[in-house]
Design a protein around this motif. Structure first.
Motif, PDB file in Angstrom:
ATOM      1  N   THR A 237      -5.897  28.207   9.526  1.00 52.71           N
ATOM      2  CA  THR A 237      -4.821  27.881  10.078  1.00 52.71           C
ATOM      3  C   THR A 237      -4.629  28.794  11.286  1.00 52.71           C
ATOM      4  OG1 THR A 237      -3.479  29.891   8.701  1.00 52.71           O
ATOM      5  CG2 THR A 237      -4.050  27.356   7.825  1.00 52.71           C
ATOM      6  N   PRO A 238      -3.785  27.670  12.628  1.00 46.21           N
ATOM      7  CA  PRO A 238      -3.526  28.649  13.732  1.00 46.21           C
ATOM      8  C   PRO A 238      -2.821  29.706  13.595  1.00 46.21           C
ATOM      9  CG  PRO A 238      -2.537  26.341  13.699  1.00 46.21           C
ATOM     10  CD  PRO A 238      -2.722  26.504  11.746  1.00 46.21           C
ATOM     11  N   THR A 239      -3.478  31.108  14.380  1.00 45.68           N
ATOM     12  CA  THR A 239      -3.416  32.087  13.845  1.00 45.68           C
ATOM     13  C   THR A 239      -2.385  32.493  14.477  1.00 45.68           C
ATOM     14  OG1 THR A 239      -6.045  32.701  14.305  1.00 45.68           O
ATOM     15  CG2 THR A 239      -3.985  34.886  14.540  1.00 45.68           C
ATOM     16  N   GLY A 240      -2.043  32.735  15.380  1.00 46.09           N
ATOM     17  CA  GLY A 240      -0.060  32.843  15.906  1.00 46.09           C
ATOM     18  C   GLY A 240       0.688  32.375  15.166  1.00 46.09           C
ATOM     19  N   PRO A 241       1.056  31.022  14.653  1.00 47.20           N
ATOM     20  CA  PRO A 241       2.435  30.795  14.088  1.00 47.20           C
ATOM     21  C   PRO A 241       1.688  31.345  12.960  1.00 47.20           C
ATOM     22  CG  PRO A 241       1.035  28.720  15.362  1.00 47.20           C
ATOM     23  CD  PRO A 241       0.282  30.002  15.547  1.00 47.20           C
ATOM     24  N   THR A 242       0.686  31.135  11.696  1.00 45.70           N
ATOM     25  CA  THR A 242       0.320  32.252  10.725  1.00 45.70           C
ATOM     26  C   THR A 242       0.503  33.756  10.776  1.00 45.70           C
ATOM     27  OG1 THR A 242      -1.957  30.762  10.496  1.00 45.70           O
ATOM     28  CG2 THR A 242      -1.197  32.440   9.027  1.00 45.70           C
ATOM     29  N   ILE A 243       0.579  34.305  12.107  1.00 46.99           N
ATOM     30  CA  ILE A 243       1.335  35.746  11.389  1.00 46.99           C
ATOM     31  C   ILE A 243       2.885  36.061  11.846  1.00 46.99           C
ATOM     32  CG2 ILE A 243       1.377  37.942  13.659  1.00 46.99           C
ATOM     33  CD1 ILE A 243      -1.222  37.145  14.307  1.00 46.99           C
ATOM     34  N   VAL A 244       3.857  35.022  12.195  1.00 48.51           N
ATOM     35  CA  VAL A 244       5.178  34.386  12.748  1.00 48.51           C
ATOM     36  C   VAL A 244       5.506  34.245  11.084  1.00 48.51           C
ATOM     37  CG1 VAL A 244       7.082  33.300  13.296  1.00 48.51           C
ATOM     38  CG2 VAL A 244       5.186  34.643  14.771  1.00 48.51           C
ATOM     39  N   CYS A 245       4.661  33.192  10.612  1.00 46.53           N
ATOM     40  CA  CYS A 245       4.500  33.038   9.184  1.00 46.53           C
ATOM     41  C   CYS A 245       4.881  33.898   8.234  1.00 46.53           C
ATOM     42  CB  CYS A 245       3.610  31.655   8.260  1.00 46.53           C
ATOM     43  SG  CYS A 245       4.359  30.381   8.960  1.00 46.53           S
ATOM     44  N   VAL A 246       4.520  34.926   8.564  1.00 47.57           N
ATOM     45  CA  VAL A 246       3.939  35.661   6.937  1.00 47.57           C
ATOM     46  C   VAL A 246       5.048  37.633   7.675  1.00 47.57           C
ATOM     47  CG1 VAL A 246       2.795  38.499   6.818  1.00 47.57           C
ATOM     48  CG2 VAL A 246       1.206  35.835   7.147  1.00 47.57           C
ATOM     49  N   CYS A 247       5.761  36.808   8.556  1.00 50.09           N
ATOM     50  CA  CYS A 247       7.069  37.905   8.536  1.00 50.09           C
ATOM     51  C   CYS A 247       7.976  37.057   8.728  1.00 50.09           C
ATOM     52  CB  CYS A 247       7.211  37.886  10.556  1.00 50.09           C
ATOM     53  SG  CYS A 247       5.605  38.962  11.232  1.00 50.09           S
ATOM     54  N   ALA A 248       7.945  35.968   8.815  1.00 54.43           N
ATOM     55  CA  ALA A 248       9.056  35.521   8.259  1.00 54.43           C
ATOM     56  C   ALA A 248       9.200  35.683   6.495  1.00 54.43           C
ATOM     57  CB  ALA A 248       8.940  33.795   8.401  1.00 54.43           C
ATOM     58  N   LEU A 249       8.213  35.341   6.152  1.00 51.60           N
ATOM     59  CA  LEU A 249       8.566  35.459   4.225  1.00 51.60           C
ATOM     60  C   LEU A 249       8.846  37.043   4.019  1.00 51.60           C
ATOM     61  CD1 LEU A 249       7.321  34.163   1.889  1.00 51.60           C
ATOM     62  CD2 LEU A 249       4.974  34.834   2.088  1.00 51.60           C
ATOM     63  N   LEU A 250       8.229  37.754   4.418  1.00 49.61           N
ATOM     64  CA  LEU A 250       8.017  39.372   4.394  1.00 49.61           C
ATOM     65  C   LEU A 250       9.598  39.684   4.143  1.00 49.61           C
ATOM     66  CD1 LEU A 250       7.120  42.543   3.360  1.00 49.61           C
ATOM     67  CD2 LEU A 250       6.780  42.301   5.871  1.00 49.61           C
ATOM     68  N   PHE A 251      10.176  38.945   5.761  1.00 45.86           N
ATOM     69  CA  PHE A 251      11.808  38.575   5.723  1.00 45.86           C
ATOM     70  C   PHE A 251      12.314  38.566   4.767  1.00 45.86           C
ATOM     71  CE2 PHE A 251      15.513  36.958   7.501  1.00 45.86           C
ATOM     72  CZ  PHE A 251      16.092  37.694   7.691  1.00 45.86           C
ATOM     73  N   VAL A 252      12.020  37.570   4.363  1.00 46.63           N
ATOM     74  CA  VAL A 252      13.079  36.337   3.251  1.00 46.63           C
ATOM     75  C   VAL A 252      12.653  37.458   2.110  1.00 46.63           C
ATOM     76  CG1 VAL A 252      12.737  34.800   1.360  1.00 46.63           C
ATOM     77  CG2 VAL A 252      12.686  33.941   3.626  1.00 46.63           C
ATOM     78  N   ILE A 253      11.263  38.064   1.407  1.00 45.19           N
ATOM     79  CA  ILE A 253      11.533  39.043   0.247  1.00 45.19           C
ATOM     80  C   ILE A 253      12.284  39.676   0.753  1.00 45.19           C
ATOM     81  CG2 ILE A 253       9.322  40.416  -0.688  1.00 45.19           C
ATOM     82  CD1 ILE A 253       7.662  37.731  -0.084  1.00 45.19           C
ATOM     83  N   THR A 254      11.680  40.321   2.130  1.00 48.04           N
ATOM     84  CA  THR A 254      12.905  42.001   1.865  1.00 48.04           C
ATOM     85  C   THR A 254      14.588  41.875   1.683  1.00 48.04           C
ATOM     86  OG1 THR A 254      12.873  41.893   4.261  1.00 48.04           O
ATOM     87  CG2 THR A 254      10.918  43.442   2.909  1.00 48.04           C
ATOM     88  N   THR A 255      14.523  40.657   1.735  1.00 44.84           N
ATOM     89  CA  THR A 255      15.712  40.379   2.019  1.00 44.84           C
ATOM     90  C   THR A 255      17.177  39.735   0.271  1.00 44.84           C
ATOM     91  OG1 THR A 255      16.301  39.193   4.401  1.00 44.84           O
ATOM     92  CG2 THR A 255      17.752  38.740   2.786  1.00 44.84           C
ATOM     93  N   ILE A 256      15.488  39.525   0.167  1.00 45.50           N
ATOM     94  CA  ILE A 256      16.052  39.122  -1.386  1.00 45.50           C
ATOM     95  C   ILE A 256      16.623  40.357  -2.233  1.00 45.50           C
ATOM     96  CG2 ILE A 256      15.597  37.919  -3.384  1.00 45.50           C
ATOM     97  CD1 ILE A 256      14.407  35.469  -1.976  1.00 45.50           C
ATOM     98  N   VAL A 257      14.813  41.081  -1.859  1.00 46.16           N
ATOM     99  CA  VAL A 257      15.129  42.226  -2.587  1.00 46.16           C
ATOM    100  C   VAL A 257      16.545  44.029  -2.596  1.00 46.16           C
ATOM    101  CG1 VAL A 257      13.829  44.304  -3.225  1.00 46.16           C
ATOM    102  CG2 VAL A 257      12.021  42.487  -3.418  1.00 46.16           C
ATOM    103  N   ALA A 258      16.112  43.743  -1.194  1.00 48.35           N
ATOM    104  CA  ALA A 258      17.500  44.621  -0.550  1.00 48.35           C
ATOM    105  C   ALA A 258      18.558  43.979  -1.580  1.00 48.35           C
ATOM    106  CB  ALA A 258      17.658  44.701   0.761  1.00 48.35           C
TER     107      ALA A 258
END
Length: 270
Positions: A237-258
């Protein structure tokens, strides 16, 4: 070792993250998310001017980002609503830059690489610029930490403590322009704001002090850069967008956990 393009890509992603994520904390605290976006959009016009006058891309992008940031800072509070001003300048500069690029004859340009990044094409000279810019931004943040933080929290308190809020804002503006200029090769114009904001927003859930938030944000940004690079290689997959997708996924996970943690420990309603 630097002859391996994947190693250069990894070093580039970590360098950008170490500069962008701590700076993103100030962007969040000052509610300047759209300000970072507007500065990033000006980078396209900087690319066009660099190619037109045969200048290094970094020089043109840095100059345009500084001009944009200083112009917005100067006009704010003079009869212009900040969100309106940023909206006009962000989209206008992006449109003007795209039109200017179309007028360049005899110049081949991969516009997509500037809009979404091309981290796999980072060379040794690019790596030197990225880490040089990152070191400069980190130096500015550490050197002016107290002034930047007090000016962010309370301008009157900063003045009473001997700091000048306008000067601190200008230092923040310069640091933001440098980050945009060095990050354009990694994630591109349209995704730079995400690298500023998302790691810092994710770090907020784990932080009790401003210093902790800045350090954790830098770690999260570096992790997302490496994880996004690995995911991009694995899923093709395109690298730049994939990096941002990982950031967004981590944000969602940490928000739910917190949120779940607060519900379990304090009895707070969902």
């Amino acid at each position: 070792m630097l002859d391996d393009f994947l190693v250069r890509a990894m070093l580039a992603s970590v360098g950008v993250a170490l500069a962008a994520a701590p700076l993103g904390c100030f962007v969040i605290w000052r509610r300047m998310a759209y300000f970072g976006d507007a500065t990033a959009h000006a980078a396209v016009l900087g690319v066009a001017l660099s190619l037109a006058f045969s200048l290094p891309i970094f020089v043109g992008v840095l100059a345009m980002c500084l001009i944009m940031a200083i112009t917005v800072s100067s006009l704010s509070g003079r009869g212009f609503a900040m969100d309106t001003l940023l909206g006009v300048m962000a989209h206008s500069s992006l449109a003007i830059g795209l039109v200017a690029v179309s007028f360049l004859s005899g110049v081949r340009i991969d516009l997509m690489s500037y809009l979404f990044g091309d981290i796999l094409a980072v060379g040794k000279s690019d790596l030197l610029l990225i880490w040089g810019g990152a070191a400069t931004v980190l130096f500015l943040i550490i050197w002016r930490w107290s002034g930047l933080l007090l000016s962010t929290l309370n301008a009157d308190l900063a003045l009473a403590s001997g700091f000048k809020p306008k000067q601190e804002q200008m230092i923040l503006t310069i640091a933001l322009a440098i980050v945009v200029a060095v990050a354009i090769k990694v994630v591109g114009v349209l995704l730079i704001a995400a690298m500023l904001i998302v790691p810092a927003a994710t770090a907020r859930a784990f932080s009790q002090t401003p210093e902790t938030m800045a350090i954790v944000a830098a770690g999260i940004g570096a992790f997302c850069g490496l994880a996004g690079l690995q995911s991009s290689y694995y899923f093709d997959t395109p690298t730049g967008p994939t990096i941002v997708c990982v950031c967004a996924l981590l944000f969602v996970i940490t928000t739910i956990v917190a949120r779940a943690y607060r519900v379990l420990t304090t009895g707070e309603k969902v």
